[in-house]
Structures are given as C-alpha cells and as structure tokens.
Design an enzyme around this catalytic site. Sequence first.
Site: not given
Ligand SMILES: Cc1cc2nc3c(=O)[nH]c(=O)nc-3n(C[C@H](O)[C@H](O)[C@H](O)COP(=O)(O)OP(=O)(O)OC[C@H]3O[C@@H](n4cnc5c(N)ncnc54)[C@H](O)[C@@H]3O)c2cc1C
Length: 382
Positions: A122, A124, A271, A340, A366, A368
């Site tokens: 998927f 996105l 331990r 621990i 899914e 943050t």
């Molecule tokens: C191992 C892994 C597998 C993944 N698999 C998929 C996949 O299969 N398909 C897919 O589409 N995506 C996938 N992702 C992406 C994942 O869904 C995103 O990393 C996630 O949605 C966060 O987006 P970002 O990393 O760009 O962080 P950002 O959106 O840049 O966020 C950075 C920080 O800012 C905070 N933040 C952002 N906006 C706000 C707000 N409005 N208010 C408060 N805080 C905020 C966030 O909570 C976070 O702490 C994957 C990521 C990883 C690491």
Amino acid sequence: MDFELTGEQLEIQRMVRDFARNEVAPAQEQMDRDHEFPYAVWKKWSDLGMAGILISQEYGGSGLDSLTYILAMEEMGTVSQTFALIWQVHVMVANMYVHLGTPEQKNKWLPAFARGEKLGAFALTEPGAGSDAGGLKTRAERDAHGDWVINGSKIFISNAGTRISDGTVLMAATGETEAKRKAISCFIIPRDAPGYTLGQSFDKMAWHGMDNRELVFNDCRVPAENLLGKEGAGLRQALTGLNLGRIVFGTLGASLIQACLDEALAYAKDRRQFGKPLTDFQLTQAKLADMAAHAEGVRRFAHYVAWMHANGKDCHTEAAMLKLMGTRLAIEAAREAYQIHGGYGFMHEFRVNRLYREAQILAIGEGTNEIQQLLIARALGC
Ligand SMILES: Cc1cc2nc3c(=O)[nH]c(=O)nc-3n(C[C@H](O)[C@H](O)[C@H](O)COP(=O)(O)OP(=O)(O)OC[C@H]3O[C@@H](n4cnc5c(N)ncnc54)[C@H](O)[C@@H]3O)c2cc1C
C-alpha cells in the site's frame, strides 16, 4: 456480556500459536540477521489459508471475521512482530480489493492474494507527505486513450519489492474536488507496469525481514480499469482501511508487552545479584506487575474494538485510542524489560534487544501517535 471465544476462534488461536513457535520463531532470528523476506514461511502460512483470512471463500479465501484475525495477530505478534506486519499489510491491501474492487478486479487479484502467491503493498507516504497524506504530489492523468499516466514517488513502502509483490495499491492526485481540494484516487499497479521502478530498499532499525523501499513512477501507464474504487474518494477509502490497521497496531502493542514480560520475568528469575534473584527486589516486581497489567488491559481492549469492527460498528475513535494506548505502553514495557536485563539487553543476542527496537516503530506506523491524539481530541469536540 459474553467474553467467551467460539470453538473456531480458540482453534485458530492454538493453530497460530503453534505455527508461530515452530515455524516463525526459528526464521525470526534469520530475518533479523540476514534482512531477507521469509518466502518459505510465508508459503506455509498461506497454505493454511491465512493470507486470505478476510477474503471470502468465493475468491479462495478463508472468510473469517476481523475479531478472529485480531486474535491470530495477537499470537503472531508475540513471536514475530516482523512476520505479523508483513501479514498485516497484505491483509489490509486484499481487504481494499474486497471492499472497493469491481467483480473483474476481484476475480483477477483476490484468488492469488488468498493463495499468498501475490503479496499486497500500500503506497501512500511520500518524501514530502507523511502525516499530511493529503499533501501528496504523485499525480495520475488520463491520456487520449483513457489510460492513466502516473508520475511521482513513494517512500518507506512495505512489501512492495519482494519476488512476489504485485497489485500494489497506489494513492495519487487526480485533480480537484468541487470544494477546490486535491482529489485523490487509488490505483492498482502491476509489478510489470511500464514506467514503474523499485527504488532503494532501506536499512532499518528493526523489521529486518520486511521489504521497505522507495517506488518511482516515471510516466507509468496503467489501463483505465486499474482505478480502484471511486475516482476522487481515495483518501477516505484508504483511511477506512487504516482503521483496521490501527486495531492491529494496538493489538501488536499487547503482543509486544507480553513478549517483554516473558523475557524479563525469565531473565529476572535466573539473574542473581546481592545473593538473590532479581525477582526478589520489589522494584523489579513493580516493573513486571505493570507489564502484566498493561498486557492484559490492552489485549482486552483490543478484543473489544475488534468485536466492534467485526459487527460493523463505528470504531474510528476507539481504534485511535487502542493504537495510542497499546503502542505507548509497549514502548514503556520494552524500556523496562531492557532495563531489567542490565548491560546484557544492549547485546543483539538477547531477544529483548529486538523487542526494544521493534517497539519504537509502533508509535509511527498507521498514523503517528500524535495523529491518534488529534483524532481523539476531535471526537471530544476540540
Ligand atoms: C518501517 C516503515 C514502514 C512503513 N510502511 C508504509 C507503507 O507500507 N505504506 C505507506 O504509505 N507508508 C508507510 N510508512 C510511512 C509511515 O506511515 C510514515 O512514516 C508515518 O505516517 C509518519 O510520516 P513521516 O515519517 O513523514 O513523519 P512526519 O509526518 O514528518 O511526522 C514527524 C513528526 O511530526 C509529528 N506531526 C506531524 N504532523 C503533526 C500535527 N499535525 N500535529 C502534531 N504532530 C505532528 C508526527 O507525529 C511525528 O512525530 C512506513 C514507515 C516506516 C518507518
């Protein structure tokens, strides 16, 4: 109120527990070391009907409900979060085809998804659009023949680059809505679509057996019939799919807490310091007691939210609460289980080391945990 599981649910739970211990646990160490997708285990898992757990029997699936799926997920997650997540992404994607696909799309893709011969992904997230999914830049435009021409790139995408990945669901902008907002639609991307290439795979902190990579679309062409669901309704459609994903993440929080408890309790009994096992120290007991209480609480809440989902009740807020609470407590449990273990937890050969690394990503995927807080606050009327 009936808290009893059915005979079939208990049977599936037992089967998954045995499979996880006998087949997945040995492969987990190898995944962590070699960073390879577990093809052989995935095949055996699919042969048990688990790749098609939510696909109806008409399309070769097992036709089970989301509560049974969550019970199975809980068992798998206690042994291998990586394998559980590979499965979760596949099931979520297959479920999008189930709910959005035309009869032709279902006939074409679902039997192969159910047999596990094709693996779902998927797409996105983009380099500039993570939490702000609506900010995506990948565009799909119709050409003179009605085909879709796609340009853009995706990042971090799970499951997309294995030998069996196919039918990846892509989210792309297709114009503007009447309210002048970006219209986003879902597309089916076959692995051999012209103009579609796999980019680099990422060297991750955990989930080493899962494929995560960049996807590049350079004048990628797919036929008109590869639109999945309604044009312009993609974001809403995707968010509906993510709802079950959030229930899974909360459930995997319960699994991870349980795994931390199992590891930490066994270690603390063995331990000895100051002439006694660690379990004799009340400060250690408090950590173990918290883990036991949190595992039980999150597990029961997960069953409840999954039951709501299986019975067609609106559980968007509850799913967000479960995801937030389960994953936050999982991170806490991982930190305490690691503590621990003292210096030994810092060593890769100790399982708690992997649990500690795996816990961190649960708060990101899914949606943050901050996004879950925003959703819950919105439901409170903020
Ligand atoms: C191992 C892994 C597998 C993944 N698999 C998929 C996949 O299969 N398909 C897919 O589409 N995506 C996938 N992702 C992406 C994942 O869904 C995103 O990393 C996630 O949605 C966060 O987006 P970002 O990393 O760009 O962080 P950002 O959106 O840049 O966020 C950075 C920080 O800012 C905070 N933040 C952002 N906006 C706000 C707000 N409005 N208010 C408060 N805080 C905020 C966030 O909570 C976070 O702490 C994957 C990521 C990883 C690491």
